[in-house]
Design an enzyme around this catalytic site. Structure first.
Site, PDB file in Angstrom:
ATOM      1  N   HIS A  65       0.833  -1.211   0.000  1.00 53.39           N
ATOM      2  CA  HIS A  65       0.000   0.000   0.000  1.00 53.39           C
ATOM      3  C   HIS A  65       0.863   1.254   0.000  1.00 53.39           C
ATOM      4  O   HIS A  65       1.181   1.813   1.050  1.00 53.39           O
ATOM      5  CB  HIS A  65      -0.920  -0.016   1.213  1.00 53.39           C
ATOM      6  CG  HIS A  65      -1.995   1.022   1.152  1.00 53.39           C
ATOM      7  ND1 HIS A  65      -3.108   0.975   1.959  1.00 53.39           N
ATOM      8  CD2 HIS A  65      -2.164   2.130   0.380  1.00 53.39           C
ATOM      9  CE1 HIS A  65      -3.884   2.008   1.707  1.00 53.39           C
ATOM     10  NE2 HIS A  65      -3.326   2.725   0.747  1.00 53.39           N
ATOM     11  N   HIS A  67       1.733   5.124  -2.333  1.00 54.45           N
ATOM     12  CA  HIS A  67       1.348   6.100  -3.366  1.00 54.45           C
ATOM     13  C   HIS A  67       2.626   6.756  -3.882  1.00 54.45           C
ATOM     14  O   HIS A  67       3.289   7.480  -3.147  1.00 54.45           O
ATOM     15  CB  HIS A  67       0.425   7.170  -2.782  1.00 54.45           C
ATOM     16  CG  HIS A  67      -0.846   6.632  -2.206  1.00 54.45           C
ATOM     17  ND1 HIS A  67      -2.024   6.590  -2.916  1.00 54.45           N
ATOM     18  CD2 HIS A  67      -1.127   6.108  -0.986  1.00 54.45           C
ATOM     19  CE1 HIS A  67      -2.979   6.064  -2.160  1.00 54.45           C
ATOM     20  NE2 HIS A  67      -2.453   5.762  -0.982  1.00 54.45           N
ATOM     21  N   ARG A  69       2.627   8.600  -6.818  1.00 58.27           N
ATOM     22  CA  ARG A  69       2.171   9.865  -7.407  1.00 58.27           C
ATOM     23  C   ARG A  69       2.440  10.023  -8.906  1.00 58.27           C
ATOM     24  O   ARG A  69       1.959  10.986  -9.500  1.00 58.27           O
ATOM     25  CB  ARG A  69       2.788  11.053  -6.669  1.00 58.27           C
ATOM     26  CG  ARG A  69       2.520  11.090  -5.172  1.00 58.27           C
ATOM     27  CD  ARG A  69       1.054  11.012  -4.838  1.00 58.27           C
ATOM     28  NE  ARG A  69       0.787  11.280  -3.417  1.00 58.27           N
ATOM     29  CZ  ARG A  69      -0.357  11.030  -2.827  1.00 58.27           C
ATOM     30  NH1 ARG A  69      -1.356  10.487  -3.516  1.00 58.27           N
ATOM     31  NH2 ARG A  69      -0.540  11.297  -1.545  1.00 58.27           N
ATOM     32  N   ASP A 157      -8.464   2.979  -4.104  1.00 56.18           N
ATOM     33  CA  ASP A 157      -7.911   3.603  -2.897  1.00 56.18           C
ATOM     34  C   ASP A 157      -7.761   5.113  -3.052  1.00 56.18           C
ATOM     35  O   ASP A 157      -7.343   5.618  -4.090  1.00 56.18           O
ATOM     36  CB  ASP A 157      -6.555   3.001  -2.540  1.00 56.18           C
ATOM     37  CG  ASP A 157      -6.040   3.553  -1.230  1.00 56.18           C
ATOM     38  OD1 ASP A 157      -6.779   3.501  -0.237  1.00 56.18           O
ATOM     39  OD2 ASP A 157      -4.911   4.072  -1.210  1.00 56.18           O
ATOM     40  N   ASN A 283      -6.187   9.634   6.434  1.00 47.19           N
ATOM     41  CA  ASN A 283      -7.482   9.016   6.184  1.00 47.19           C
ATOM     42  C   ASN A 283      -7.300   7.514   6.011  1.00 47.19           C
ATOM     43  O   ASN A 283      -6.636   7.095   5.076  1.00 47.19           O
ATOM     44  CB  ASN A 283      -8.109   9.619   4.923  1.00 47.19           C
ATOM     45  CG  ASN A 283      -9.538   9.162   4.694  1.00 47.19           C
ATOM     46  OD1 ASN A 283     -10.064   8.319   5.412  1.00 47.19           O
ATOM     47  ND2 ASN A 283     -10.169   9.714   3.673  1.00 47.19           N
ATOM     48  N   ASP A 310       0.789   2.917   3.721  1.00 55.76           N
ATOM     49  CA  ASP A 310      -0.035   3.971   3.116  1.00 55.76           C
ATOM     50  C   ASP A 310       0.818   5.221   2.912  1.00 55.76           C
ATOM     51  O   ASP A 310       0.397   6.346   3.200  1.00 55.76           O
ATOM     52  CB  ASP A 310      -1.266   4.282   3.967  1.00 55.76           C
ATOM     53  CG  ASP A 310      -2.294   5.150   3.228  1.00 55.76           C
ATOM     54  OD1 ASP A 310      -2.156   5.292   1.995  1.00 55.76           O
ATOM     55  OD2 ASP A 310      -3.210   5.684   3.869  1.00 55.76           O
ATOM     56  N   HIS A 314       2.952  14.531   0.151  1.00 59.06           N
ATOM     57  CA  HIS A 314       2.298  15.771  -0.287  1.00 59.06           C
ATOM     58  C   HIS A 314       3.320  16.901  -0.248  1.00 59.06           C
ATOM     59  O   HIS A 314       4.241  16.901   0.586  1.00 59.06           O
ATOM     60  CB  HIS A 314       1.122  16.126   0.624  1.00 59.06           C
ATOM     61  CG  HIS A 314      -0.059  15.234   0.467  1.00 59.06           C
ATOM     62  ND1 HIS A 314      -0.827  15.217  -0.668  1.00 59.06           N
ATOM     63  CD2 HIS A 314      -0.601  14.319   1.313  1.00 59.06           C
ATOM     64  CE1 HIS A 314      -1.803  14.322  -0.520  1.00 59.06           C
ATOM     65  NE2 HIS A 314      -1.685  13.775   0.668  1.00 59.06           N
TER      66      HIS A 314
END
Length: 430
Positions: A65, A67, A69, A157, A283, A310, A314
């Site tokens: 899991h 990200h 981007r 997701d 989240n 997760d 950012h």
């Protein structure tokens, strides 16, 4: 490529039931032998020798899991920088989520990611495909085409399919191709505009609450659909006590339902948000201590079978706003192993080191049908070396990520990966 001999390490390979001191011999990028005889310890001249005394030698860790981007949001992270984060965390294989720009809802985007990973990533990058077009939750993505393109699972997701009918059909199609459904469990009607756990702290801070039932009700939905269709459903980043209870009961009945826990949901609580630091906004949200205890109990008794990060980078400016306006998500790949070792193995003694490694290797590999997570002879030589007793301090400025949204900056932890080997080649070492 030179052959490699890893000597004197504590080999832990749950997939093969190995838990003892020994040697691992790598040649041609594959595992050639485990536990060598004396004649092979003479160290031929063309052999790289790694002394693993005092270290754990285990299959390369898998995070299902993350990200990264790309495509579309490379200011936050790229496949190359994300892969470096993974290697520095001890991970040789990562599974990337489809909420990129464009979404991973077509074979062409899958092909782009795989080509980019082949050219730039130092670890194995496995893409997931969207359940629905545009992650909009309305129309199924071309599941068969995504499977042929190379996705290892399906998920929306970052979003949650609200229509039970759409989710049922997704499960039925996924089963045709042997794909697992992974779900971000969030009922939008119940959660509303919630930005933190609904409870005493949210009331005191005046922030909209994200109630635990908003997760639990979708976990229950997924349990029923997994039972109905026979399709494995994996509930991502669980945070609520009720979710653990549902998972426990359904798994006892043999329903193909699994769940994962991320380190922040057992390392922190909603009390961390009193300073309105947006690096603590994620989240699902950080919850109260009773939920933390339920998650740890679920890991300890085998209800939770997989750990993940997760990892959600950012840009700094995105987080430098009012709490309720900031995006959800934190970094995780470089800190998760240390946090789980520190909390679960050292401080709480909830599980053994062997069990922890199983949650990161054999279990995720089995769920997704990967040819990884083992030190079996003839398998690809993805290996992680861990110093379970190494004490270190998290420093966000030492991260390989393009982002810095890390709530654990300055935290002291015990346990860390010290070398990551992918396909027989060291890609990172402390």
């Amino acid at each position: 490529m030179k052959s490699t001999l890893i000597t004197n390490g504590h080999i832990i390979d749950p997939a093969n039931g190995i838990d003892r001191v020994g040697d691992v011999y790598i040649t041609g990028g594959k595992i050639a032998k485990v536990d060598l005889d004396a004649t092979l310890r003479k160290h031929p001249h063309d052999l790289d020798v790694i002394d693993a005394s005092g270290l754990v030698v285990c299959p390369g860790l898998i995070d299902i899991h993350v990200h990264f981007r790309e495509p579309g949001q490379s200011a936050k992270e790229t496949i190359a920088t994300g892969a470096k984060c993974a290697a520095a965390g001890g991970f040789t294989t990562v599974v990337c989520m489809p909420n990129t720009e464009p979404r991973v809802d077509s074979p062409s985007v899958v092909a782009w990611i795989l080509e980019k990973a082949k050219a730039e990533a130092c670890v194995n990058i496995l893409p997931t495909g969207a359940i629905t077009k545009g992650l909009a939750g309305e129309e199924l993505a071309p599941i068969g085409s995504l499977f042929k393109a190379g996705v290892v699972a399906l998920t929306d997701d970052g979003h949650c399919v609200q229509s039970h009918e759409v989710m049922r059909r997704a499960c039925e199609y996924a089963r045709m191709f042997g794909l697992v459904i992974m779900d971000h469990c969030q009922d939008y009607n119940l959660v509303g505009k919630g930005v933190m756990h609904e409870g005493r702290v949210s009331a005191e801070l005046g922030l909209p609450g994200w109630p635990a039932i908003g997760e639990e009700i979708i976990v229950a939905r997924n349990a029923l659909l997994a039972d109905l269709t026979g399709t494995p459903i994996h509930c991502q980043h669980l945070s609520a006590a009720g979710s653990v209870g549902i998972l426990r009961r359904m798994r006892a009945r043999g329903v193909p339902l699994t769940g994962e826990v991320c380190p922040h949901h057992i390392a922190l609580t909603d009390e961390s948000i009193r300073g309105f630091d947006t690096n603590f906004k994620m989240n699902p949200p950080l919850r109260s201590q009773e939920h933390v205890e339920a998650l740890i109990e679920g890991i300890a008794d085998g209800t939770i079978t997989i750990l993940g990060s997760d990892h959600a980078p950012h840009c700094g400016f995105e987080k430098e706003v009012e709490f309720d306006l900031a995006p959800f998500g934190i970094l995780g790949l470089e800190t998760e192993l240390g946090l789980f070792l520190d909390i679960l193995v050292h401080r709480r003694k909830a599980i053994s080191l062997t069990r922890l490694i199983e949650l990161y290797t054999a279990n995720p590999a089995k769920l997704l049908g990967l040819d990884r997570g083992t030190l079996g002879v003839g398998t690809v030589a993805d290996v992680t070396l861990i110093n379970p007793d190494l004490e270190w301090t998290v420093d966000k400025d030492e991260s390989f990520s393009r982002s810095r949204n890390n709530p654990f900056h300055g935290r002291e932890v015990k346990g860390r990966a010290v070398r990551t080997i992918v396909g027989g080649k060291t890609v990172w070492a402390l």
